[in-house]
Design an enzyme around this catalytic site. Structure first.
Site: not given
Length: 348
Positions: A199, A240-242
């Protein structure tokens, strides 16, 4: 600590509005039911006017429409009593400013930039090449890892953690136990096991963002996870990511936002909401608590709700009344089916 005291005229001089009655002094804001002569209270909903008559509050904040009928009471008349109450409460509870200095037990890496106006608490850690703005408060046991950039007057409460490479705007406040920039949940299946995807993004928070206790905002897989100016996120929320969250959106506790979700500005998201990933939620959307958001919301201003798959609030309210009658309705349906079947047999 000696409590602050304000007269009604001093309050209106700072915040606007019109005071009526005696120019009394007040020392705190209290609910109508608990308020005493030294307190100021507020009436946000006119249907509770009877509570004003029963209250011992020294003064009450009301709207112009609700002010009639309170002759003899000390009032402040404001356009929005609830917002005005919030501003009065801030007068009595001002923002704590940093006391410049670094606690002897704190660790600040030599390459970090920490202005003299910053307050670094006991056992706090500031990583290499991290840059703090003026007046930051990094309280006991809080951690800011390497290569971070914090704007002026950022507050990290005890045990808050900001991972490496993250950027926090001015006046950001991170409450205890929150983690900003931990790895996103990115995995690729390798046939017999899961391969972790590095990540390599980070997290960027705009100005005046507030993050509640034990909330997690994951770093992006390749680009940053972002939260816009003025957005407020409650306790125990997972981002969450993004994800890309707009400005002045509010998200209540226990909500989970899956990866790569884009949320617009001025949205209101209730507690316990869950979303699937890779969807978009338009500006000014309101989502009721417990709703499962399974597809994009493209029309601005929608009000959505439902424990079942998402629908408009109007549709959900119309259908919800039948939930507790489903068993009874099922029995009636089976009876009707049997009657129709019997009638068909008799006609042969």
């Amino acid at each position: 600590m000696i409590p602050a005291t304000y007269t009604l005229s001093q309050i209106t001089a700072q915040l606007g509005g019109e005071w009526r009655g005696e120019d009394i002094s007040v020392t705190a804001v209290r609910p109508l039911a608990d308020a005493q002569a030294e307190h100021i209270s507020f009436l946000a909903n006119p249907k509770y006017k009877a509570e004003v008559h029963d209250s011992s509050a020294g003064a009450v904040i009301v709207s112009a429409k609700a002010a009639d009928g309170f002759e003899g009471r000390n009032l402040i008349v404001a356009d929005d009593p609830y917002l005005y109450f919030a501003k009065v409460a801030r007068l009595f509870s001002p923002v704590v400013k940093a006391r410049g200095g670094i606690h002897p037990t704190a660790v600040v890496e030599p390459s970090a930039t920490v202005p003299a106006s910053c307050e670094i608490g006991a056992n706090a850690y500031i990583g290499a090449n991290t840059v703090l703005g003026e007046g930051c408060r990094i309280l006991a046991n809080a951690v800011v890892q390497h290569d971070c950039k914090l704007g002026d007057e950022v507050v990290l409460h005890p045990n808050a953690v900001v991972y490496y490479g993250c950027t926090l705007g001015r006046r950001v406040e991170i409450h205890s136990g929150a983690v900003i920039g931990a790895d996103g949940f990115g995995l690729a299946f390798a046939g017999d096991s899961w391969f972790k995807i590095p990540q390599t993004g980070a997290v960027t928070l705009g100005d005046d963002v507030e993050i509640g206790s034990n909330t997690n905002i994951d770093r992006g897989a390749m680009s940053d996870t972002t939260v816009g100016n003025g957005t407020k996120i409650d306790n125990q929320v997972q981002i969450g990511h993004n994800c890309k969250i707009g400005s002045h959106t509010v998200i209540a506790a226990k909500t989970g936002i899956s990866g790569s979700v884009t949320i617009g500005s001025y949205c209101i998201i209730g507690g316990g909401v869950g979303t699937v990933g890779h969807i978009e939620i338009a500006d000014k959307t309101t989502i009721g608590g417990g709703t499962s958001v399974t597809h994009s919301i493209t029309e601005s201003g929608k009000h959505l709700a439902g424990i079942f798959p998402m629908s408009t609030h109007k549709e959900w309210a119309r259908n919800a009344v039948y939930i507790h009658r489903l068993s009874e309705m099922n029995k009636r349906l089976k009876t009707l089916e049997q009657q129709l079947s019997d009638a068909g047999q008799d006609s042969k």
